[in-house]
Motif scaffolding. Structure first.
Motif, PDB file in Angstrom:
ATOM      1  N   ASP A   6      12.674 -44.719  30.722  1.00 19.11           N
ATOM      2  CA  ASP A   6      14.035 -44.559  30.352  1.00 19.11           C
ATOM      3  C   ASP A   6      14.847 -45.815  31.255  1.00 19.11           C
ATOM      4  O   ASP A   6      15.980 -46.284  30.787  1.00 19.11           O
ATOM      5  N   ALA A   7      14.345 -46.444  32.291  1.00 23.05           N
ATOM      6  CA  ALA A   7      15.073 -47.278  32.796  1.00 23.05           C
ATOM      7  C   ALA A   7      14.685 -48.545  32.051  1.00 23.05           C
ATOM      8  O   ALA A   7      15.293 -49.533  32.304  1.00 23.05           O
ATOM      9  N   SER A   8      13.799 -48.670  31.231  1.00 18.74           N
ATOM     10  CA  SER A   8      13.382 -49.753  30.543  1.00 18.74           C
ATOM     11  C   SER A   8      14.388 -50.230  29.459  1.00 18.74           C
ATOM     12  O   SER A   8      14.923 -49.421  28.774  1.00 18.74           O
ATOM     13  N   SER A   9      14.855 -51.445  29.025  1.00 19.22           N
ATOM     14  CA  SER A   9      15.575 -51.777  28.121  1.00 19.22           C
ATOM     15  C   SER A   9      14.894 -51.871  26.768  1.00 19.22           C
ATOM     16  O   SER A   9      15.306 -51.964  25.772  1.00 19.22           O
ATOM     17  N   ASP A  10      13.522 -51.832  26.646  1.00 19.34           N
ATOM     18  CA  ASP A  10      12.807 -51.766  25.511  1.00 19.34           C
ATOM     19  C   ASP A  10      12.726 -50.363  25.057  1.00 19.34           C
ATOM     20  O   ASP A  10      12.609 -49.268  25.678  1.00 19.34           O
ATOM     21  N   ALA A  11      12.629 -50.186  23.711  1.00 23.19           N
ATOM     22  CA  ALA A  11      12.166 -48.970  23.109  1.00 23.19           C
ATOM     23  C   ALA A  11      10.858 -48.580  23.340  1.00 23.19           C
ATOM     24  O   ALA A  11      10.111 -49.470  22.704  1.00 23.19           O
ATOM     25  N   CYS A  12      10.477 -47.459  24.073  1.00 22.69           N
ATOM     26  CA  CYS A  12       9.123 -47.316  24.048  1.00 22.69           C
ATOM     27  C   CYS A  12       8.713 -46.060  23.277  1.00 22.69           C
ATOM     28  O   CYS A  12       9.361 -45.076  23.355  1.00 22.69           O
ATOM     29  N   MET A  13       7.444 -45.845  22.575  1.00 26.03           N
ATOM     30  CA  MET A  13       7.069 -44.951  21.873  1.00 26.03           C
ATOM     31  C   MET A  13       5.358 -44.832  21.917  1.00 26.03           C
ATOM     32  O   MET A  13       4.766 -45.880  22.345  1.00 26.03           O
ATOM     33  N   LEU A  14       4.941 -43.639  21.954  1.00 24.82           N
ATOM     34  CA  LEU A  14       3.375 -43.415  22.098  1.00 24.82           C
ATOM     35  C   LEU A  14       3.263 -42.367  20.891  1.00 24.82           C
ATOM     36  O   LEU A  14       4.076 -41.526  20.644  1.00 24.82           O
ATOM     37  N   PHE A  15       2.265 -43.046  20.089  1.00 21.79           N
ATOM     38  CA  PHE A  15       1.876 -41.963  18.999  1.00 21.79           C
ATOM     39  C   PHE A  15       0.377 -42.091  18.817  1.00 21.79           C
ATOM     40  O   PHE A  15      -0.398 -43.006  19.143  1.00 21.79           O
ATOM     41  N   ASP A  16      -0.358 -41.239  17.892  1.00 17.43           N
ATOM     42  CA  ASP A  16      -1.589 -40.930  17.590  1.00 17.43           C
ATOM     43  C   ASP A  16      -1.804 -42.242  16.517  1.00 17.43           C
ATOM     44  O   ASP A  16      -0.787 -42.665  15.986  1.00 17.43           O
ATOM     45  N   VAL A  17      -3.068 -42.539  16.202  1.00 21.50           N
ATOM     46  CA  VAL A  17      -3.504 -43.657  15.419  1.00 21.50           C
ATOM     47  C   VAL A  17      -2.923 -43.474  14.091  1.00 21.50           C
ATOM     48  O   VAL A  17      -2.656 -44.172  13.144  1.00 21.50           O
ATOM     49  N   ASP A  18      -2.710 -42.005  13.724  1.00 28.01           N
ATOM     50  CA  ASP A  18      -2.121 -41.721  12.271  1.00 28.01           C
ATOM     51  C   ASP A  18      -0.587 -41.866  12.248  1.00 28.01           C
ATOM     52  O   ASP A  18       0.116 -41.316  11.099  1.00 28.01           O
TER      53      ASP A  18
END
Ligand code: ADP
Length: 642
Positions: A299-311
């Motif tokens: 949350d401290a990052s100014s980048d939008a971060c996301m984690l997802f499955d390969v699908d």
């Protein structure tokens, strides 16, 4: 329940009712008592579901075999409270940690001969519950036993007691419960069965991993007191060892030693369980802290971060991602990443992600959405076997940077354009201006020739001034013309600087002689990338200035030298002349900028401007160092050939 991960909390909000097979019959783990489901497993089920705020809805499923067919897909049932995890079952179900452990034992009729292990049951008829893990293990590992699987423990014990089977293999407290409650006084517990113990967990439908994780978290939060209370209620005075030695002695027909062995293994299992619970709670706590830290970091990052499955199934994101798409971060897990983009962008994304998954290597892509420029770093995440299972993306908004670069580019283009205009203007103007000047010059000459003898001294003096003015103006125009001719796109070739310097000195030979000066070239001067004529001009202007701006009575001493690094040569032309005040270091390179009146030192002030333009057109830099009254050094850098 506090400390539950946000995605699990979200899952529970979405699924507040869970369907559980309550009509199981496996006392004292699960049993029906006057229409109510009771037992050790039932107590654990109530405890964890109340911790999670879940409502239990009974699922009426006839038997365990049917349950095994329906649970993987959640067909009418979500949880089975009494289940042992096996590798085979893990392929299509989820399991929590075990909440209780019991040994599996062999039960026989008292009149049976000595039975000390499963080997003693070779060729004998053994009843056991159908589809339970130990009936599977028996079938696979002890084919010599004649196995008779039946619907439940009740039936198995009855068959044994009635003499229709030689032994029952089942879980210790289950055997005891039937002997106590059904009055099977003709039965005894003969020996432990070397089969996997009853490490009982909750089995959860195959498509709900979150429910298994939530139940697991709830199990981990059960206190040792709560565990003790449940066991006390169902195992009574057999706590903590699990069995009253006298009872075992009675059922075992005096086999007290075996009872003690059982007692010991039971106590051991309990102690192990409690220790394990403690360790797991500690691990859970550490996990919570580390989850919190990771979240804060993201949350401290100014980048939008996301984690997802390969699908594309989202697993998590940070606040910036949620804000960018206007969603609640808790609602994101389980959604599809592709749904966040317009179809075309989604397709591009899908292709980029597929490329990263296939190559197993990270890439950086850029795109423009809603007028904003995004730089996306896409990282493949591999499992222990090296297979890419998930993908992490860090998406940075680089709009400001891109706009700044675009602005700089447009300014540079504008400056280049206006420079070109200026050069064009200077060239045209200097050409055209010489024409009327020639006219003035010839008429002034005519005036002098024709009427000179009729004019007085003053008038003749005025004509002289006019002629000098014309000459000076012509010189200025010629200088300007020369300056504007130092065009762009010079052809730079490897050139021996020493040659150029020597030619320059040769050109200045007369001047050097007149003022009694000396010019030393410190050999060797390096080769550089240059247009030779311009390089000669450069040396000539600088050496010429050194000769011109000498101190009264001090013959000029000029030195031309150079140093090099891997890519550049830096030349120095130094003299022992009058020097320059620091404040004029920049101004002297301007067009027609002079620090002296014409009478004192002749010149138009174009020489250094030409030097600067030549050096800059060669991609170099020129600068000056000086001490007034002692001398001046001009330095310039040029590129060396590769
Ligand atoms: P010009 O020599 O025609 O005046 P330049 O552009 O060559 O024009 O020089 C600009 C000014 O810089 C000169 O008027 C002079 O004042 C100063 N200058 C240039 N070279 C030297 C030098 N070697 N020593 C002292 N002053 C110098």
């Amino acid at each position: 329940m506090p400390g539950l991960a946000p995605n699990l909390r979200h899952f529970l909000d979405q699924h507040q009712t869970v369907r559980v097979r309550l009509n199981g019959d496996w006392p004292p783990l699960i049993l029906q008592d006057q229409g109510e489901t009771q037992g050790i497993s039932a107590d654990y089920l109530r405890l964890v579901t109340s911790k999670l705020g879940l409502t239990i809805q009974p699922a009426d499923i006839a038997n365990f075999s049917e349950l095994l067919g329906r649970l993987p897909t959640g067909d009418g049932v979500d949880i089975q409270p009494t289940m042992r995890a096996t590798d085979e079952r893990r392929a299509y179900l989820h399991f929590t940690r075990p909440y209780t452990t019991f040994p599996v034992v062999i039960v026989v009729r008292k009149e049976s001969g000595f039975i000390g292990s499963l080997d003693d049951l070779t060729g004998r008829k053994v009843v056991t519950e159908r589809s339970y893990w130990y009936s599977d293990e028996l079938r696979k590992n002890h084919p010599a036993i004649s196995l008779n699987p039946v619907a439940n423990s009740e039936e198995a014990m009855r068959i044994l007691s009635q003499g229709d089977a030689d032994a029952y293999v089942g879980v210790l407290p289950v055997a005891i419960w039937h002997m106590e409650n059904r009055g099977y006084t003709n039965l005894k517990i003969a020996a432990p069965a070397a089969l996997s113990p009853a490490e009982l967990s909750f089995g959860v439908r195959g498509d709900w991993p979150e429910l298994a994780q939530a139940l697991d978290a709830a199990l981990a939060s059960i206190t040792p007191e709560e565990h003790r209370e449940i066991r006390q209620r169902w195992l009574g005075n057999r706590e903590p060892g699990g069995l009253d030695p006298r009872a075992v002695a009675l059922w075992g027909g005096g086999s007290l030693i075996f009872a003690l062995i059982l007692l010991g293994s039971f106590a051991l299992a309990n102690r192990r369980l409690l220790r394990e619970i403690g360790l797991r709670r500690q691990a859970e706590e550490q996990l919570r802290t580390s989850e919190e830290t990771s979240r804060q970091l993201l949350d401290a990052s100014s980048d939008a971060c996301m984690l997802f499955d390969v699908d594309g199934t989202m697993r998590g994101c940070n606040q910036i991602f949620a804000a960018r798409f206007g969603v609640d971060p808790l609602q994101v897990p389980g959604t599809s990443l592709w749904d966040y983009f317009p179809p075309q962008v989604a397709e591009e994304r899908r292709i980029a992600v597929a490329g990263v998954v296939a190559a197993g290597k990270p890439v950086v892509t850029t795109d423009v959405r809603s007028g904003r420029h995004l730089s996306n770093s896409i990282y493949p995440l591999k499992d222990n076997a090296g297979v890419v299972r998930r993908v992490a993306v860090y998406s940075r908004d680089i709009s400001e940077q891109v706009w700044a670069e675009q602005k700089i580019k447009s300014y540079v283009a504008e400056i280049e354009r206006s420079n070109e205009d200026l050069e064009q203007f200077a060239y045209v103007a200097s050409h055209d201006l010489r024409e009327p000047l020639r006219q003035v010059s010839s008429y002034v000459a005519l005036l002098e020739r024709r009427y000179g003898q009729h004019l007085d001294d003053d008038a003749r003096q005025f004509i002289t001034y006019a002629r000098e003015g014309v000459t000076r103006m012509d010189q200025l125009i010629l200088d300007l013309l020369e300056y504007s001719r130092i065009g762009r796109g010079l052809v730079l070739v490897p050139t021996q600087a020493e040659n150029a310097a020597r030619i320059a000195v040769e050109n200045l030979k007369t001047g050097i002689k007149d003022c009694g000066g000396t010019v030393t070239i410190v050999s060797p001067l390096p080769a550089v990338l240059a247009a030779e004529a311009h390089l000669i001009r450069l040396f000539q202007n600088l050496i010429g200035n050194g000769l011109k701006y000498h101190r009264d009575g001090v013959p000029p001493v000029i030195r031309v030298s150079a140093t090099t690094d891997a890519s550049h040569a830096i030349f120095t032309v130094s003299d022992n002349g009058i020097g320059i005040e620091t404040e004029y270091f920049e101004r002297i390179f301007g067009i027609f900028q002079r620090l002296h009146v014409r009478n004192q030192y002749p010149g138009t002030g174009i020489g250094l401007a030409i030097c600067r333009k030549v050096v800059e057109r060669h991609g170099g830099r020129i600068w000056v160092e000086s001490t007034p009254g002692e001398g001046t050094s001009f330095h310039f850098s040029l590129k060396r050939p590769d």
